[in-house]
Motif scaffolding. Structure first.
Motif, PDB file in Angstrom:
ATOM      1  N   GLU A 135      31.181  43.488  38.708  1.00 21.34           N
ATOM      2  CA  GLU A 135      31.095  43.991  37.402  1.00 21.34           C
ATOM      3  C   GLU A 135      29.533  44.740  36.976  1.00 21.34           C
ATOM      4  O   GLU A 135      28.483  44.170  37.287  1.00 21.34           O
ATOM      5  CB  GLU A 135      31.204  43.137  36.468  1.00 21.34           C
ATOM      6  CG  GLU A 135      31.435  43.503  34.926  1.00 21.34           C
ATOM      7  CD  GLU A 135      32.850  44.020  34.870  1.00 21.34           C
ATOM      8  OE1 GLU A 135      33.201  44.619  33.806  1.00 21.34           O
ATOM      9  OE2 GLU A 135      33.832  43.731  35.461  1.00 21.34           O
ATOM     10  N   ASP A 285      39.213  50.381  34.782  1.00 24.55           N
ATOM     11  CA  ASP A 285      38.517  49.175  35.641  1.00 24.55           C
ATOM     12  C   ASP A 285      37.002  49.800  35.549  1.00 24.55           C
ATOM     13  O   ASP A 285      36.624  50.661  36.006  1.00 24.55           O
ATOM     14  CB  ASP A 285      38.968  49.377  37.112  1.00 24.55           C
ATOM     15  CG  ASP A 285      38.256  48.128  37.781  1.00 24.55           C
ATOM     16  OD1 ASP A 285      37.682  47.234  37.309  1.00 24.55           O
ATOM     17  OD2 ASP A 285      38.828  48.079  38.964  1.00 24.55           O
ATOM     18  N   ARG A 287      34.645  48.323  37.288  1.00 28.86           N
ATOM     19  CA  ARG A 287      33.948  48.184  38.668  1.00 28.86           C
ATOM     20  C   ARG A 287      34.104  49.679  39.138  1.00 28.86           C
ATOM     21  O   ARG A 287      34.727  50.406  38.904  1.00 28.86           O
ATOM     22  CB  ARG A 287      34.693  47.192  39.396  1.00 28.86           C
ATOM     23  CG  ARG A 287      34.757  45.868  39.044  1.00 28.86           C
ATOM     24  CD  ARG A 287      35.512  44.971  39.670  1.00 28.86           C
ATOM     25  NE  ARG A 287      36.874  45.196  39.621  1.00 28.86           N
ATOM     26  CZ  ARG A 287      38.008  44.451  40.336  1.00 28.86           C
ATOM     27  NH1 ARG A 287      37.588  43.661  40.952  1.00 28.86           N
ATOM     28  NH2 ARG A 287      39.142  44.999  40.205  1.00 28.86           N
TER      29      ARG A 287
END
Length: 299
Positions: A135, A285, A287
């Motif tokens: 993250e 997402d 990430r």
């Protein structure tokens, strides 16, 4: 005379790969030890120092609880001077080395920075690895720290691109992102090694991510980057996957690109070791994904 186990320890097999290139003369070299069982910190550091690459990766079997048949490993990364929490180019190099040995597919790396999934697939006759970062986050950079970084680099405030403000970006390791106003400014890199190193140690930075947005591309998704790495004992890193992931988070946070986007980063050109990094952002997402090829270095 008696001998200790260490005196009879078999030297580890150290593979040499270059990541983010298909030519051994390009990209960023990394050492890869696929079986680091029995190596303590001192020996891993000694191997990395002897090799002299910006980072080397050391693998042991996956953590307890790894399922049968699951391709999971614990990975540690060492520069010639110290352990680092995460290294993108050594991750790509390691994944390709594993794929050459065991075949393409999905891998799970447990790193000091967190869990990093990696997928390796064959494309156009080359193995290409895609890592998914931990993250990420982006934070303000203190004005005094930016001033000190510029002084160490020999840059003036006017050398910065006002549209890409300085930030601290993280996606496994911390980087100070500074954007050059011109390609010429980026190309001219001559800095105070010890002064920049001291600042980076104080701020817990792995590299300084110097970027220039290539305005010749209407998409706004093409960048040239350079990464001073004095904390690792290296003047400059030729291709930096961890910094690329952090920069992807930076570009998204500042709204420089769409929420779902693919960025192309050119690195190493000014060092004579051209490399190509692909950064993928997905709206659903947080990430960041970083992709690239890797190739074995002969000898």
């Amino acid at each position: 005379m008696t001998h200790t186990a260490d005196q009879h320890a078999k030297p580890p097999e150290v593979l040499r790969y270059t990541a983010f290139a298909t030519d051994p003369a390009g990209g960023n070299p990394a050492g890869v030890v696929l079986d680091a069982a029995g190596l303590d910190d001192a020996r891993m550091l000694a191997v990395a120092a002897d090799l002299g690459y910006s980072e080397s990766a050391f693998l042991t079997p996956g953590p307890a609880g790894t399922g049968p048949g699951e391709r999971a490993y614990t990975v540690r990364y060492f520069s010639p001077q110290a352990e680092v929490p995460f290294c993108g180019h050594a991750t790509v190099a390691t994944a390709v080395a594993l794929a050459e040995r065991d075949g393409p597919g999905d891998l799970v790396f447990t790193t000091p920075a967190g869990t990093v999934p990696v997928t390796v697939a064959e494309a156009d006759g080359a193995l290409r690895a895609t890592l998914t970062s931990v993250e990420p986050y982006v934070a303000e950079a203190e004005a005094a720290d930016v001033t000190e970084a510029l002084a160490a680099l020999g840059w003036a405030a006017a050398d910065l691109d006002a549209a890409l403000p300085p930030r601290i970006a993280f996606a496994g390791a911390r980087h100070l992102v500074l954007a050059a106003a011109t390609r010429a400014r980026l190309a001219d890199l001559s800095y105070d090694f010890e002064r920049l190193r001291a600042l980076m140690l104080r701020l817990d930075l792995t590299t300084v991510q110097l970027v220039w947005r290539d305005d010749a591309h209407a998409s706004g998704t093409v960048f040239h980057v350079r990464d001073p790495f004095p904390v690792g004992g290296v003047v400059e890193d030729p291709a930096t996957g961890a910094a690329a992931a952090a920069f992807g988070a930076y570009a998204r946070e500042l709204g420089l690109v769409r929420a779902t986007a693919e960025l192309t980063l050119h690195q190493g050109t000014d060092m004579g070791r051209p490399g190509l990094l692909t950064v993928t952002l997905r709206e659903e997402d947080a990430r960041v994904r970083v992709s690239g090829t890797a190739v074995r270095i002969p000898g």
